[in-house]
Design an enzyme around this catalytic site. Sequence first.
Site, mmCIF file in Angstrom:
data_model
loop_
_atom_site.group_PDB
_atom_site.id
_atom_site.type_symbol
_atom_site.label_atom_id
_atom_site.label_comp_id
_atom_site.label_asym_id
_atom_site.label_seq_id
_atom_site.Cartn_x
_atom_site.Cartn_y
_atom_site.Cartn_z
ATOM 1 N N GLU A 60 -3.673 -11.367 2.337
ATOM 2 C CA GLU A 60 -3.548 -11.681 3.754
ATOM 3 C C GLU A 60 -4.484 -12.808 4.190
ATOM 4 O OE1 GLU A 60 -1.635 -7.821 3.159
ATOM 5 O OE2 GLU A 60 -3.574 -8.632 2.515
ATOM 6 N N HIS A 129 -2.600 3.369 7.947
ATOM 7 C CA HIS A 129 -1.355 2.660 8.256
ATOM 8 C C HIS A 129 -0.791 3.049 9.625
ATOM 9 C CE1 HIS A 129 -1.712 2.396 3.903
ATOM 10 N NE2 HIS A 129 -0.847 1.410 3.910
#
Length: 326
Positions: A60, A129
Amino acid sequence: MATLSYREALNQALAEEMERDANVFLMGEEVARYNGAYKVSQGLLEKFGSARVVDTPISELGFAGLGVGAAMVGLRPVIEMMTWNFAILAMDQIVNNAAKIRHMSGGQLRCPIVVRGASGAGGRLSSQHSQCLEAGYVNIPGLKVVAPATPADAKGLLKASIRDDNPVCFFEAELLYGEKGEVPEGEHLVEIGKADVKRAGTDVTLITYSRMLTWTVLPAAEELAKQGISAEVVDLRTLRPLDVETILASVNKTNRVVIVEEAWPHASVGTDVVDLIQREAFDALDAPIGRVTGLDVNMAYAAALEAATQPSVQRVLAAVNQVLYR
């Protein structure tokens, strides 16, 4: 009008903007050959090719930095984070570069980049998450932060975000991707920084954004109507900048407020709205501002516990009764 799912509306926005402007491209993990983790980029690789729909490694920080650099030299990248939980790894690029480059270059450089991805509870995906992290980005000067709740707003705001010359963080509630709604056909833009009154009312203002609008607040307003209580529902849509005018107009109209958000209670978007109202509309209030938030705990994996930590219709009704002194 066309009936589209939330993911289809986002896909349509991406396709239209890529057709309109050759400088727009999409980059992220699994966005090309796999059509996106949530199928938002379905069919875009076939339509626009691998130079404009780019699969990246699981890195990322790296591909966010590539996007920032591309934006600085005139392209308009859309960076898909598989979820905003993973964007934590890219915060250095988003916060220290994208948000600051125009300021640090004395206006010589700009960074028209959109960072978008799934946010909030994922449906039994547990703590790492299932987080609402938008408040961390709202705190950063130089960023715009958007969190649409409906397919129509998702399309209109994504198109507006891609055209904006500033970096935009675009939060898509993960559990909304399959939700359907009416989307205007043809060119459809929603102005960044404009809230929307989704339901008019006179007795209490319910302020919310993202998934809580359709999953919790509008159902609560329907139940309140059965009890003879008229609730006005304000969907913020954009979290930075806030639409101060719409918020204060509703507060001055109803004189009572409950703020509903999926995020944790401390230092959240809701706390900023509370501060705004008590500074600018204190004399209009007939009761303390109510708040309904996610519980101040990490998200559980078990479905029953996951549901218990999030705002519910019953918790909203209880908060409304409290501000109405019922």
